[in-house]
Enzyme design. Sequence first.
Site, PDB file in Angstrom:
ATOM      1  CB  SER A 136      -0.876  -0.002   1.256  1.00  0.00           C
ATOM      2  OG  SER A 136      -1.376   1.276   1.522  1.00  0.00           O
ATOM      3  CE1 TYR A 160      -6.288   4.778  -1.211  1.00  0.00           C
ATOM      4  CE2 TYR A 160      -4.455   4.512   0.302  1.00  0.00           C
ATOM      5  CZ  TYR A 160      -5.740   4.201  -0.080  1.00  0.00           C
ATOM      6  OH  TYR A 160      -6.476   3.319   0.658  1.00  0.00           O
ATOM      7  CB  THR A 186      -7.038   2.768  -4.195  1.00  0.00           C
ATOM      8  OG1 THR A 186      -6.312   1.552  -4.041  1.00  0.00           O
ATOM      9  CG2 THR A 186      -8.276   2.728  -3.308  1.00  0.00           C
ATOM     10  NE  ARG A 195     -11.859   3.385   6.804  1.00  0.00           N
ATOM     11  CZ  ARG A 195     -10.714   3.462   6.143  1.00  0.00           C
ATOM     12  NH1 ARG A 195      -9.582   3.271   6.791  1.00  0.00           N
ATOM     13  NH2 ARG A 195     -10.699   3.696   4.851  1.00  0.00           N
ATOM     14  CE  LYS A 276      -7.754  -2.563  -2.989  1.00  0.00           C
ATOM     15  NZ  LYS A 276      -8.434  -1.770  -1.987  1.00  0.00           N
ATOM     16  CG  HIS A 300     -11.186   0.726   0.691  1.00  0.00           C
ATOM     17  ND1 HIS A 300     -10.503   1.509  -0.192  1.00  0.00           N
ATOM     18  CD2 HIS A 300     -10.391   0.637   1.776  1.00  0.00           C
ATOM     19  CE1 HIS A 300      -9.348   1.879   0.335  1.00  0.00           C
ATOM     20  NE2 HIS A 300      -9.252   1.357   1.534  1.00  0.00           N
ATOM     21  CB  THR A 332     -15.266  -6.459  -0.174  1.00  0.00           C
ATOM     22  OG1 THR A 332     -14.484  -5.323  -0.554  1.00  0.00           O
ATOM     23  CG2 THR A 332     -16.159  -6.057   1.018  1.00  0.00           C
TER      24      THR A 332
HETATM   25  C1  LIG Z   1      -6.586  -2.608   7.867  1.00  0.00           C
HETATM   26  C2  LIG Z   1      -6.846  -2.361   6.424  1.00  0.00           C
HETATM   27  C3  LIG Z   1      -6.101  -1.406   5.746  1.00  0.00           C
HETATM   28  C4  LIG Z   1      -6.334  -1.182   4.387  1.00  0.00           C
HETATM   29  N1  LIG Z   1      -5.548  -0.266   3.721  1.00  0.00           N
HETATM   30  C5  LIG Z   1      -5.725  -0.115   2.392  1.00  0.00           C
HETATM   31  C6  LIG Z   1      -4.869   0.755   1.653  1.00  0.00           C
HETATM   32  O1  LIG Z   1      -3.957   1.360   2.198  1.00  0.00           O
HETATM   33  N2  LIG Z   1      -5.101   0.896   0.326  1.00  0.00           N
HETATM   34  C7  LIG Z   1      -6.103   0.224  -0.329  1.00  0.00           C
HETATM   35  O2  LIG Z   1      -6.274   0.386  -1.545  1.00  0.00           O
HETATM   36  N3  LIG Z   1      -6.912  -0.620   0.344  1.00  0.00           N
HETATM   37  C8  LIG Z   1      -6.746  -0.803   1.669  1.00  0.00           C
HETATM   38  N4  LIG Z   1      -7.548  -1.671   2.342  1.00  0.00           N
HETATM   39  C9  LIG Z   1      -8.578  -2.438   1.611  1.00  0.00           C
HETATM   40  C10 LIG Z   1      -8.019  -3.765   1.097  1.00  0.00           C
HETATM   41  O3  LIG Z   1      -7.071  -3.559   0.081  1.00  0.00           O
HETATM   42  C11 LIG Z   1      -9.143  -4.664   0.534  1.00  0.00           C
HETATM   43  O4  LIG Z   1      -9.863  -3.959  -0.434  1.00  0.00           O
HETATM   44  C12 LIG Z   1     -10.089  -5.151   1.637  1.00  0.00           C
HETATM   45  O5  LIG Z   1      -9.393  -5.440   2.819  1.00  0.00           O
HETATM   46  C13 LIG Z   1     -10.840  -6.388   1.181  1.00  0.00           C
HETATM   47  O6  LIG Z   1     -11.773  -6.778   2.123  1.00  0.00           O
HETATM   48  P1  LIG Z   1     -11.530  -7.921   3.227  1.00  0.00           P
HETATM   49  O7  LIG Z   1     -10.708  -7.312   4.298  1.00  0.00           O
HETATM   50  O8  LIG Z   1     -12.908  -8.269   3.675  1.00  0.00           O
HETATM   51  O9  LIG Z   1     -10.817  -9.062   2.536  1.00  0.00           O
HETATM   52  C14 LIG Z   1      -7.349  -1.914   3.703  1.00  0.00           C
HETATM   53  C15 LIG Z   1      -8.084  -2.867   4.398  1.00  0.00           C
HETATM   54  C16 LIG Z   1      -7.851  -3.111   5.746  1.00  0.00           C
HETATM   55  C17 LIG Z   1      -8.657  -4.169   6.448  1.00  0.00           C
END
Ligand SMILES: Cc1cc2nc3c(=O)[nH]c(=O)nc-3n(C[C@H](O)[C@H](O)[C@H](O)COP(=O)(O)O)c2cc1C
Length: 403
Positions: A136, A160, A186, A195, A276, A300, A332
Amino acid sequence: MTKRRLPKPSELREILRPKPFVLDPTERRLGRAHTIPDLRTIARLRTPRAVFDYTDGAAELEDSLRRARQAFRRVEFHPNVLRGVADVDTSTTVLGKRSALPFAFAPTGFTRVMHHEGERAVAHVAQREGIPVSLSTMGTTSIEDVAAAAPEARKWFQLYVWRDRGAGLDLMRRAHESGFDTLLLTVDTPVGGARMRDVRNGLTIPPTLTPRTFLDGAMHPAWWFNLLTTEPLQFASLSSWGGTVAELINHMFDPALNFDDLAWVRENWPGKLVVKGIQNADDARDVVKHGADAVLLSNHGGRQLDRAPTPLELLPPTLDAVNGDAEVWLDTGILSGGDIVAAIAQGATTCLVGRAYLYGLMAGGERGVQRCVDILRTEIVRTMQLLGVRTIDALRPSHATLR
Ligand SMILES: Cc1cc2nc3c(=O)[nH]c(=O)nc-3n(C[C@H](O)[C@H](O)[C@H](O)COP(=O)(O)O)c2cc1C
């Protein structure tokens, strides 16, 4: 009348076999995890509340995440029998390269807060298992350090585009030079989602010691010890930040982002491009027209817009709209190998998992991430065998319908 007798000592010896005691506490803990929810239970015990909530939580009432998970529970599998499934091949091609399993590690920000081994641990497992790993923009290990930790792993960088476009260009250049072959752009973050758990917990970066976090620290001494005795926890791609997560997100994200910026990224990124955070078929078609090689249906992990569409339900219309011009991926709500098989059967090329591996990371560092992959692989293989399917390509929409 039942006739009774005294059992012979030899018979008792047969059935009284105490399990060997596992000395290593991490191994012992992980040995008790047979599903991803089991890893989540251990993760909750191992980490301070604000850290667990940051990972586990989603936006507002968390309906986007709940509904996405629920959709997987509504899947009905339709097996074929007598198909000779002794050998199952779980590998698949994703944007021109083979992946040993039909999923990849999603990009997650602030990963070292969950466990000090952080992104390196995830990259090691990806390399060992032959699956892609994403880093990320909000990562806590630099692009170069992840590349050095796992030179053989297939690596993707998540971008980003923030207000400072020059910084974005610099990240793209460094990721390309470090061998990252795919960029995940993204686009579902014009502003940060609300959140509420983070707001209530007052989560800051870096974590701050208040009377409450101090008390919590007493309950999780290993976590605090690791935090304080390993390299400082900071965003590797950003200069230091001393505010809350929500403040940071709103500082970084650019609500003005539009299709011209997508064209700009396409021009400046020489590798494969995945957009994304796509949440309807029309947007999918438009980003493909702008040069995306794949669209990632995602809300996300429910962390942005609440009550957002469920990616699994978007698959059929998106596949129609894209009409084979790009791959369609999904994330997701994935908590099991069966969820992944269902998404692939419905037409996704691959899936990303986020929390599933983060629960593993919190539960036991690199070994916990490995445990996550072992669990998902076992579940994928078993589901394919029970469905009567030997290869990923053979999965069809008729194998997994929604009821
Ligand atoms: C703790 C956390 C941090 C995340 N940080 C980012 C991020 O920095 N950039 C991004 O594109 N998605 C981020 N995501 C989203 C994930 O890339 C992904 O889309 C998502 O976790 C998928 O859902 P799931 O946790 O149910 O598998 C984050 C998700 C979590 C849980």
